[in-house]
Enzyme design. Structure first.
Site, PDB file in Angstrom:
ATOM      1  N   LYS A 144    -119.886 133.903 -69.071  1.00  0.00           N
ATOM      2  CA  LYS A 144    -118.828 133.184 -69.795  1.00  0.00           C
ATOM      3  C   LYS A 144    -117.898 132.468 -68.810  1.00  0.00           C
ATOM      4  O   LYS A 144    -117.505 131.319 -69.029  1.00  0.00           O
ATOM      5  CB  LYS A 144    -118.026 134.165 -70.664  1.00  0.00           C
ATOM      6  CG  LYS A 144    -118.791 134.645 -71.881  1.00  0.00           C
ATOM      7  CD  LYS A 144    -118.133 135.836 -72.575  1.00  0.00           C
ATOM      8  CE  LYS A 144    -119.045 136.340 -73.689  1.00  0.00           C
ATOM      9  NZ  LYS A 144    -118.582 137.587 -74.306  1.00  0.00           N
ATOM     10  N   GLN A 182    -113.477 141.587 -74.076  1.00  0.00           N
ATOM     11  CA  GLN A 182    -114.888 141.957 -74.092  1.00  0.00           C
ATOM     12  C   GLN A 182    -115.054 143.344 -74.714  1.00  0.00           C
ATOM     13  O   GLN A 182    -114.422 144.309 -74.295  1.00  0.00           O
ATOM     14  CB  GLN A 182    -115.446 141.944 -72.652  1.00  0.00           C
ATOM     15  CG  GLN A 182    -116.935 142.213 -72.555  1.00  0.00           C
ATOM     16  CD  GLN A 182    -117.797 141.101 -73.181  1.00  0.00           C
ATOM     17  OE1 GLN A 182    -117.473 139.924 -73.080  1.00  0.00           O
ATOM     18  NE2 GLN A 182    -118.873 141.487 -73.841  1.00  0.00           N
ATOM     19  N   ASP A 185    -112.788 134.393 -80.164  1.00  0.00           N
ATOM     20  CA  ASP A 185    -113.934 135.168 -80.653  1.00  0.00           C
ATOM     21  C   ASP A 185    -113.917 135.260 -82.178  1.00  0.00           C
ATOM     22  O   ASP A 185    -114.861 135.774 -82.778  1.00  0.00           O
ATOM     23  CB  ASP A 185    -113.874 136.588 -80.061  1.00  0.00           C
ATOM     24  CG  ASP A 185    -115.113 136.944 -79.269  1.00  0.00           C
ATOM     25  OD1 ASP A 185    -116.038 136.124 -79.238  1.00  0.00           O
ATOM     26  OD2 ASP A 185    -115.143 138.048 -78.695  1.00  0.00           O
TER      27      ASP A 185
END
Ligand code: NAD
Length: 288
Positions: free
Chosen positions: A54, A98, A121
């Site tokens: 990422k 994460q 997200d």
């Protein structure tokens, strides 16, 4: 029938190039480069790989990599303080926590601290609610990547029978809602579904996100269907999905491979979300 392979890597490359162009346009319009703050807590090996990819994609697209790493034994208050600091920082366009976080932490509480406009997200309660109501908001990356793949291949969705296997907050549920938003007739299967294969055989579009290697075989696929395999499993012979790709390819019209299908799209959509977030924060009209 031998199915056409859906090349997720190629579509993802295109999305990433479009994002890089969008970043350049933002700068040319007097804006500042979008900044993505990935937050990794601990040293989970798979998470470290995901985060590395990422971060690399972020800088390649011309965005600022504002990565943060906390030790595995960090306490809730310290992790929360970091999220709050990123939330208040105007250089941070998007925050990605994460998952999974170490077991002693309350990840939902940490996620709830991410402002909706920086939730790249698409996992906050507000963004999930906006999606449920069909209103504009940041969408979860993996399911929106699946929609982008389907669109790229002109797979008709309006009125189509779509079956989603899996109902997680991360993939299955938002996937079903995005398909519904596109006017598909959507069925959601899960671990208690009776006769999974029979339900899946109804699908013109079958999206599988169960986390069980090889769960879907040719008996569960309607001839001519489009099959999207979200699953990722690391085996001795490499990566595999939830679908028995070789056997299903004899029945389906189109299928995503693993690797090289949905996986690359997830990161591409994260970049697209970060650009969208930055544009909105900088008061520019969202062209994404
Ligand atoms: P999860 O474990 O949170 O959810 C799995 C879902 O599958 C559950 O809703 C469960 O009810 C359902 N399920 C379990 N067994 C089933 C069965 N026998 N029949 C029907 N449904 C069943 O997993 P997740 O986070 O949604 O991820 C699913 C898979 O997708 C995993 O393999 C994960 O690694 C992968 N994944 C890939 C990407 C990507 O970028 N490609 C992103 C996220 C997740």
């Amino acid at each position: 029938m031998t199915a056409q392979l859906i090349d997720g890597a190629a579509v993802a490359r295109q999305v990433r190039e479009d994002v890089a162009k969008g970043v350049a346009e933002l700068l040319a319009a007097g804006g500042t480069a979008p900044g993505l703050a990935t937050v990794l807590i601990g040293h989970d090996p798979a998470s470290e790989v995901y985060i590395r990819n990422k971060r690399r994609a972020c800088t390649t697209a011309g965005m600022a990599d504002l990565h943060q790493h906390l030790p595995a034994d960090v306490d809730q208050a310290t992790a929360a303080a970091l999220i709050d600091q990123l939330a208040a920082d105007p250089a941070v366009s998007g925050i990605l926590l994460q998952l999974p976080t170490p077991g002693h932490l309350d990840s939902e509480e940490l996620l709830s601290r991410i402002p909706d406009g920086k939730d790249v997200d698409g996992l906050t309660v507000a963004n999930a609610g906006l999606l449920a109501q069909g209103r504009s908001g940041l969408r979860p990356c993996t399911p929106s990547g699946v929609i982008a793949l389907l669109d790229h291949h002109d797979v008709p969705l309006s009125g189509a029978e779509a079956v989603v296997v899996g109902r997680s907050v991360l993939v299955g549920k938002p996937m079903a809602q995005l398909l519904l938003e596109r006017h598909a007739t959507v069925t959601i299967c899960h671990s208690r579904t009776r006769d999974l294969a029979a339900v899946c055989r109804r699908a013109d579009v079958l999206v599988v996100a169960a986390g069980i290697p090889g769960l879907i075989g040719p008996d569960a696929v309607k001839p001519g269907a489009t099959v999207i395999d979200v699953g990722i499993h690391r085996g001795e012979t490499g990566l595999h999905g939830d679908v028995d790709t070789a056997a299903v390819a004899e029945v389906a019209a189109r299928i995503t491979p693993v690797p090289g299908g949905v996986g690359p799209m997830t990161i591409a959509m994260l970049l697209a979300n970060t650009l969208t977030a930055a544009r909105r924060q900088q008061g520019l009209v969202d062209g994404a």
